[in-house]
Design a protein around this motif. Structure first.
Motif, PDB file in Angstrom:
ATOM      1  N   TRP A  47      10.939  15.933  -5.083  1.00  0.00           N
ATOM      2  CA  TRP A  47      10.892  14.829  -4.126  1.00  0.00           C
ATOM      3  C   TRP A  47       9.441  14.487  -3.818  1.00  0.00           C
ATOM      4  CZ3 TRP A  47      15.765  13.097  -3.370  1.00  0.00           C
ATOM      5  CH2 TRP A  47      16.805  14.014  -3.596  1.00  0.00           C
ATOM      6  N   MET A  48       9.231  13.211  -3.505  1.00  0.00           N
ATOM      7  CA  MET A  48       7.888  12.760  -3.150  1.00  0.00           C
ATOM      8  C   MET A  48       7.947  12.045  -1.801  1.00  0.00           C
ATOM      9  SD  MET A  48       4.662  12.502  -4.261  1.00  0.00           S
ATOM     10  CE  MET A  48       4.587  12.309  -6.058  1.00  0.00           C
ATOM     11  N   ALA A  49       7.212  12.570  -0.824  1.00  0.00           N
ATOM     12  CA  ALA A  49       7.040  11.876   0.453  1.00  0.00           C
ATOM     13  C   ALA A  49       5.748  11.075   0.385  1.00  0.00           C
ATOM     14  CB  ALA A  49       6.984  12.876   1.599  1.00  0.00           C
ATOM     15  N   ALA A  65      10.975  16.008  10.860  1.00  0.00           N
ATOM     16  CA  ALA A  65      12.330  15.604  10.505  1.00  0.00           C
ATOM     17  C   ALA A  65      12.915  16.646   9.562  1.00  0.00           C
ATOM     18  CB  ALA A  65      12.338  14.228   9.838  1.00  0.00           C
ATOM     19  N   THR A  66      14.147  17.076   9.809  1.00  0.00           N
ATOM     20  CA  THR A  66      14.800  18.026   8.917  1.00  0.00           C
ATOM     21  C   THR A  66      15.180  17.322   7.623  1.00  0.00           C
ATOM     22  OG1 THR A  66      16.957  17.564   9.896  1.00  0.00           O
ATOM     23  CG2 THR A  66      15.683  19.399  10.819  1.00  0.00           C
ATOM     24  N   VAL A  67      15.125  18.066   6.537  1.00  0.00           N
ATOM     25  CA  VAL A  67      15.467  17.525   5.222  1.00  0.00           C
ATOM     26  C   VAL A  67      16.390  18.522   4.523  1.00  0.00           C
ATOM     27  CG1 VAL A  67      14.630  16.753   2.985  1.00  0.00           C
ATOM     28  CG2 VAL A  67      13.270  16.312   5.040  1.00  0.00           C
ATOM     29  N   GLN A  68      17.537  18.059   4.075  1.00  0.00           N
ATOM     30  CA  GLN A  68      18.467  18.903   3.330  1.00  0.00           C
ATOM     31  C   GLN A  68      18.715  18.253   1.978  1.00  0.00           C
ATOM     32  OE1 GLN A  68      22.025  19.954   5.431  1.00  0.00           O
ATOM     33  NE2 GLN A  68      23.016  20.880   3.639  1.00  0.00           N
ATOM     34  N   ALA A  69      18.297  18.934   0.933  1.00  0.00           N
ATOM     35  CA  ALA A  69      18.409  18.389  -0.416  1.00  0.00           C
ATOM     36  C   ALA A  69      19.629  18.952  -1.120  1.00  0.00           C
ATOM     37  CB  ALA A  69      17.152  18.717  -1.221  1.00  0.00           C
ATOM     38  N   GLY A  70      20.298  18.103  -1.820  1.00  0.00           N
ATOM     39  CA  GLY A  70      21.450  18.463  -2.645  1.00  0.00           C
ATOM     40  C   GLY A  70      21.585  17.415  -3.717  1.00  0.00           C
ATOM     41  N   PRO A  71      22.827  17.015  -4.041  1.00  0.00           N
ATOM     42  CA  PRO A  71      22.988  15.889  -4.961  1.00  0.00           C
ATOM     43  C   PRO A  71      22.314  14.628  -4.426  1.00  0.00           C
ATOM     44  CG  PRO A  71      25.060  17.054  -4.676  1.00  0.00           C
ATOM     45  CD  PRO A  71      24.116  17.612  -3.658  1.00  0.00           C
ATOM     46  N   THR A  72      22.284  14.500  -3.110  1.00  0.00           N
ATOM     47  CA  THR A  72      21.539  13.442  -2.455  1.00  0.00           C
ATOM     48  C   THR A  72      20.650  14.079  -1.391  1.00  0.00           C
ATOM     49  OG1 THR A  72      21.691  11.321  -1.298  1.00  0.00           O
ATOM     50  CG2 THR A  72      23.334  13.009  -0.746  1.00  0.00           C
ATOM     51  N   ASN A 119       0.843  -1.188   0.000  1.00  0.00           N
ATOM     52  CA  ASN A 119       0.000   0.000   0.000  1.00  0.00           C
ATOM     53  C   ASN A 119       0.881   1.242   0.000  1.00  0.00           C
ATOM     54  OD1 ASN A 119      -2.841  -0.708   0.071  1.00  0.00           O
ATOM     55  ND2 ASN A 119      -2.407  -1.692   2.022  1.00  0.00           N
ATOM     56  N   GLU A 120       0.812   2.045  -1.050  1.00  0.00           N
ATOM     57  CA  GLU A 120       1.482   3.352  -1.089  1.00  0.00           C
ATOM     58  C   GLU A 120       0.410   4.426  -1.048  1.00  0.00           C
ATOM     59  OE1 GLU A 120       4.101   0.378  -3.160  1.00  0.00           O
ATOM     60  OE2 GLU A 120       2.251   1.294  -3.936  1.00  0.00           O
ATOM     61  N   THR A 121       0.447   5.274  -0.017  1.00  0.00           N
ATOM     62  CA  THR A 121      -0.623   6.233   0.209  1.00  0.00           C
ATOM     63  C   THR A 121      -0.057   7.611   0.542  1.00  0.00           C
ATOM     64  OG1 THR A 121      -0.749   5.693   2.560  1.00  0.00           O
ATOM     65  CG2 THR A 121      -2.147   4.414   1.080  1.00  0.00           C
ATOM     66  N   ASP A 122      -0.930   8.614   0.597  1.00  0.00           N
ATOM     67  CA  ASP A 122      -0.636   9.962   1.087  1.00  0.00           C
ATOM     68  C   ASP A 122       0.574  10.611   0.414  1.00  0.00           C
ATOM     69  OD1 ASP A 122      -2.677   9.455   2.945  1.00  0.00           O
ATOM     70  OD2 ASP A 122      -1.252   8.632   4.379  1.00  0.00           O
ATOM     71  N   PRO A 123       0.672  10.594  -0.913  1.00  0.00           N
ATOM     72  CA  PRO A 123       1.820  11.249  -1.554  1.00  0.00           C
ATOM     73  C   PRO A 123       1.773  12.760  -1.377  1.00  0.00           C
ATOM     74  CG  PRO A 123       0.191  10.648  -3.199  1.00  0.00           C
ATOM     75  CD  PRO A 123      -0.278  10.041  -1.895  1.00  0.00           C
ATOM     76  N   ASP A 124       2.946  13.371  -1.209  1.00  0.00           N
ATOM     77  CA  ASP A 124       3.032  14.828  -1.078  1.00  0.00           C
ATOM     78  C   ASP A 124       4.300  15.310  -1.773  1.00  0.00           C
ATOM     79  OD1 ASP A 124       1.901  17.250  -0.149  1.00  0.00           O
ATOM     80  OD2 ASP A 124       3.384  17.346   1.451  1.00  0.00           O
ATOM     81  N   PHE A 125       4.129  16.142  -2.806  1.00  0.00           N
ATOM     82  CA  PHE A 125       5.261  16.721  -3.522  1.00  0.00           C
ATOM     83  C   PHE A 125       6.004  17.713  -2.633  1.00  0.00           C
ATOM     84  CE2 PHE A 125       3.105  15.622  -7.624  1.00  0.00           C
ATOM     85  CZ  PHE A 125       4.191  15.052  -8.273  1.00  0.00           C
ATOM     86  N   SER A 126       7.323  17.719  -2.718  1.00  0.00           N
ATOM     87  CA  SER A 126       8.093  18.792  -2.080  1.00  0.00           C
ATOM     88  C   SER A 126       7.824  20.099  -2.810  1.00  0.00           C
ATOM     89  CB  SER A 126       9.582  18.464  -2.126  1.00  0.00           C
ATOM     90  OG  SER A 126      10.033  18.372  -3.472  1.00  0.00           O
ATOM     91  N   PRO A 127       8.058  21.246  -2.163  1.00  0.00           N
ATOM     92  CA  PRO A 127       7.765  22.528  -2.811  1.00  0.00           C
ATOM     93  C   PRO A 127       8.469  22.728  -4.150  1.00  0.00           C
ATOM     94  CG  PRO A 127       8.060  22.852  -0.464  1.00  0.00           C
ATOM     95  CD  PRO A 127       8.415  21.415  -0.740  1.00  0.00           C
ATOM     96  N   ASP A 128       9.690  22.170  -4.304  1.00  0.00           N
ATOM     97  CA  ASP A 128      10.384  22.323  -5.588  1.00  0.00           C
ATOM     98  C   ASP A 128      10.013  21.245  -6.592  1.00  0.00           C
ATOM     99  OD1 ASP A 128      11.687  20.067  -4.663  1.00  0.00           O
ATOM    100  OD2 ASP A 128      13.651  21.027  -4.439  1.00  0.00           O
ATOM    101  N   GLY A 129       9.166  20.297  -6.189  1.00  0.00           N
ATOM    102  CA  GLY A 129       8.699  19.260  -7.101  1.00  0.00           C
ATOM    103  C   GLY A 129       9.692  18.154  -7.375  1.00  0.00           C
ATOM    104  N   ARG A 161       6.599  24.625   3.994  1.00  0.00           N
ATOM    105  CA  ARG A 161       6.517  25.393   2.755  1.00  0.00           C
ATOM    106  C   ARG A 161       7.891  25.731   2.170  1.00  0.00           C
ATOM    107  NH1 ARG A 161       1.189  27.124   1.450  1.00  0.00           N
ATOM    108  NH2 ARG A 161      -0.145  25.636   2.544  1.00  0.00           N
ATOM    109  N   ASP A 162       8.946  25.688   3.016  1.00  0.00           N
ATOM    110  CA  ASP A 162      10.287  25.929   2.472  1.00  0.00           C
ATOM    111  C   ASP A 162      11.016  24.638   2.119  1.00  0.00           C
ATOM    112  OD1 ASP A 162      10.972  24.874   4.935  1.00  0.00           O
ATOM    113  OD2 ASP A 162      11.836  26.731   5.739  1.00  0.00           O
TER     114      ASP A 162
END
Length: 548
Positions: A440-442, A495-502, A428-438, A479-480
Motif C-alpha cells: 500500500w502507498m499513503a 486512523a486505523t487501517v485493516q488490510a485484507g482483500p480490500t 500535486n502528489e507528495t509525501d509517499p510512504d510505503f506500508s511495512p508490507d509494501g 511499524r505494524d
C-alpha cells in the motif's frame, strides 16, 4: 522573527549602525515573503493557519498581526504602486484584493507561481516555479485587470538553468530583476531582464534582489547568507561599487522586503544556542527532549531498528547528522553535497539523499563501515527520496514534471526495471510512504481541492481510499501497518487501517494538538515503539519564525 532595520534614504551607502528592532513572530512557510506597503507603515506576509495559509498585516504602530479578508491560501504578497491593491499568489492563481481586504479577484489562472511584482503601468510580472507548464518560462507578464499572459524571458537550459525567482521591477517600470537557479556553477545568478527579453548579468552566487530608492541593490549573498547592499545604477544596469553586509544570515525560504523610506524587514536564520529542539512525543502529546543541541534541524528520520535518528542541518550546504538515541551522541554523517530529503535504507546501513551539486543528483551513501557513494540519477530533477521499502527493495521519490506538478515515481533499488511513474496527474502528489508490507502507498494530494491523505494499492489498480477529512499532510505508517498517522493543522492524527482483500480505514482521531512543528510535512517520524519524533520550537509555538 521579523526584524526591521532603518536605513538612510538619501545616502548612496547604507549605515552600518542602522536601528533594528524585533517586529514579532509568526508561523511562516516558504513564500511567506514580507513586503512593506508603499507608505512604509505596514508589513504584509503569509501566515500558516492550520492546514491553509492567509495574508496578515502588521502595522508598525501596532503590536498585533491582523488577517486580511479574501487572501485565503495566499502567499508572496505584492502591492500596486499606489497602495490601493494587494496582489498575491495561491496554489492555482495570481489574485488581487483591495489593500484593506475584501473579495479577491483572479488575475490569471496559473499554478505554482513563485512571486510577482506590480509595475506602474498596471503590468504584473511573475515567475512560475520550475519554468511553468512548458518548463521554459523564466519571466512572464499579465495585465493587472486580467487577460492573456505573455512570456518575457525563457530559461536557458544550455546554461543549466532550472527556474527563476522573485521578480523586482526597476524604476523605469519595464526592466525586471530576477534570480536564476542553475544546476551548474554558479548556482544562483541575478540578472536584469529588458523589455525585449534580453538579459544583463549583475551578480553571481547571489539571490533574491530588491532595488532601493536610495540607489542600492539589496540581495542575499550565497556564501555568507547575509543581506548585502551594493551601489547600483538602475538606468545603466551596473553595480558601481563594493557591497556591505546589512544583516546576520537570513532564511532564504522567506526572503526580505525594503520600503521606499529605507526600512528593511527579514527573517534571520537560527543562531548559536537558538533554533529548534528535537523531542520525543508520546501519544498523549507529552514531550521530552531527544538531545540538548538546538539548531536549524529538519526532517528527523528514525532508523529501522529505532536506535538512531537521521537529521538534516540547514545551511548554505545542508549536512546530514545522526543522533545515537541510547547514548544521546550527535555526529556528522554527511558534510558535503548540500543534502535534501534523506531517508534510511531498510537495513539502516546507508541513506539515500538528493544532493544539489552540479548537476543535482540522487545518491546512496553508506553510514556504516567504509564510505561508499553510489549515484542513482543526475540531471535537472533527479528526484527527492521519500520512502524506501524493504518489501521489494523499492524507493518512492518525488519529481516535478512540466504540466503535472509534483509526481510520485518508483525506482527498483536492486536493479532490473527502470524507474517509472506511479502517480503523475495534473494534481500535486507528495509525501509517499510505503506500508511495512509494501502493498500500500499513503500519500498527500490536492485532487480534492486542498491537500488530503489518500491510500492506493501498490502496484496501483486505480482504487483510492481517502483517509483525512479537512486537510492532511505527511502520512506515516505505524511499524505494524495497523495505523496511519498524519498532520492536520496543528494536530497529530491517527486512523486505523485493516488490510485484507480490500482496505478498511477508520475515522481519524486526534492524538494531540500543538507543541510540534507543522512548517513542513516531513518534520516528524514514528519510531518502532510508537513514539513520535518531531521539532519542538524554543518559542513554544509550532512553526513560529521571528521577523526582524
Amino acid at each position: 522573527a521579523l526584524v526591521a532595520s532603518f536605513l538612510p534614504r538619501e545616502s548612496s551607502r547604507p549605515s552600518p549602525s542602522a536601528q533594528r528592532y524585533l517586529v514579532g513572530s509568526a508561523d511562516l512557510q516558504v513564500q511567506s515573503e514580507p513586503v512593506f506597503s508603499p507608505d512604509g507603515q505596514s508589513i504584509v506576509y503569509s501566515v500558516r493557519e492550520g492546514s491553509t495559509r492567509r495574508l496578515h498585516r502588521r502595522r508598525l504602530g501596532s503590536f498585533e498581526s491582523v488577517p486580511i479578508e479574501g487572501t485565503e491560501d495566499g502567499s508572496a504578497p505584492f502591492f500596486s504602486p499606489d497602495g490601493a491593491w494587494l496582489g498575491f499568489v495561491t496554489s492555482t492563481a495570481i489574485k488581487k484584493v483591495p489593500a484593506g481586504g475584501g473579495v479577491a479577484q483572479t488575475i490569471l489562472e496559473e499554478a505554482r507561481v513563485d512571486a510577482g511584482d506590480w509595475a506602474p503601468d498596471g503590468t504584473i510580472y511573475y515567475s512560475p516555479r520550475s519554468g511553468g507548464a512548458d518548463g521554459r518560462t523564466a519571466l512572464a507578464r499579465v495585465a493587472s485587470t486580467g487577460g492573456k499572459s505573455q512570456v518575457v524571458a525563457s530559461i536557458d537550459t544550455t546554461l543549466g538553468e532550472t527556474e527563476a525567482w522573485c521578480p523586482d521591477v526597476l524604476p523605469d517600470g519595464r526592466t525586471v530583476l530576477i534570480t536564476l537557479s542553475r544546476n551548474s556553477d554558479p548556482n544562483w545568478t541575478i540578472v536584469a531582464v529588458r523589455p525585449d527579453g534580453s538579459r544583463v548579468p549583475l551578480l553571481e552566487n547571489a539571490l533574491i534582489s530588491n532595488n532601493s530608492r536610495a540607489g542600492q541593490l539589496l540581495y542575499v549573498d550565497y556564501g555568507s547568507g547575509a543581506v548585502l547592499a551594493a551601489p547600483f545604477d538602475a538606468a545603466k544596469l551596473r553595480i558601481t561599487g563594493p557591497a556591505i553586509p546589512l544583516t546576520e544570515p537570513v532564511n532564504n525560504n522567506y526572503c526580505f522586503g525594503i520600503s521606499d523610506d529605507g526600512k528593511l524587514v527579514y527573517v534571520p536564520q537560527p543562531g548559536a544556542g537558538q533554533g529548534d529542539e528535537i523531542a520525543w512525543f508520546e501519544r498523549n502529546g507529552r514531550a521530552t527532549r531527544a538531545m540538548e543541541t538546538r539548531g536549524p534541524w529538519m526532517h528527523p528520520r528514525v532508523s529501522p531498528d529505532g536506535r538512531k535518528v537521521l537529521l538534516r542541518k540547514v545551511g548554505d550546504q545542508c549536512e546530514l547528522w545522526i543522533l545515537d538515541v541510547g547514548r544521546g551522541v550527535l555526529s556528522r554523517a554527511v558534510q558535503t553535497g548540500d543534502n535534501h530529503d534523506a531517508v534510511w535504507s531498510p537495513d539502516g546501513r546507508s541513506v539515500v539523499t538528493q544532493q544539489l551539486t552540479s548537476p543535482p543528483r540522487m545518491v546512496t551513501i553508506s553510514v556504516e563501515g567504509a564510505r561508499e557513494v553510489v549515484t542513482l540519477a543526475q540531471g535537472t530533477d533527479p528526484g527527492s527520496p521519500q520512502s524506501w521499502s524493504a518489501a521489494g527493495n523499492r524507493l518512492a521519490y518525488a519529481v516535478h514534471g512540466p504540466g503535472t506538478r509534483s509526481d510520485i515515481w518508483i525506482r527498483s533499488m536492486g536493479g532490473g526495471a527502470p524507474p517509472a511513474a506511479y502517480l503523475a496527474s495534473s494534481f500535486n502528489e507528495t509525501d509517499p510512504d510505503f506500508s511495512p508490507d509494501g502493498n500500500w502507498m499513503a500519500y498527500a494530494s490536492d485532487e480534492a481541492g486542498s491537500p488530503e491523505i489518500f491510500i492506493r494499492r501498490y502496484p496501483d489498480d486505480g482504487t483510492i481510499w481517502q483517509v483525512s477529512v479537512g486537510g492532511g499532510s505527511g502520512p506515516r505508517w505505524s511499524r505494524d501497518g495497523r495505523e496511519l498517522y498524519f498532520v492536520s493543522g496543528t494536530r497529530m492524527m491517527a486512523a486505523t487501517v485493516q488490510a485484507g482483500p480490500t482496505l478498511e480505514v477508520g475515522t481519524p482521531v486526534v492524538l494531540f494538538d500543538g507543541g510540534f512543528s507543522v512548517a513542513r510535512a516531513r518534520d516528524y517520524d514514528v519510531a518502532p515503539d510508537g513514539r513520535f519524533i518531531a521539532l519542538l520550537h524554543s518559542a513554544g509555538a509550532s512553526g513560529q519564525k521571528e521577523l526582524r
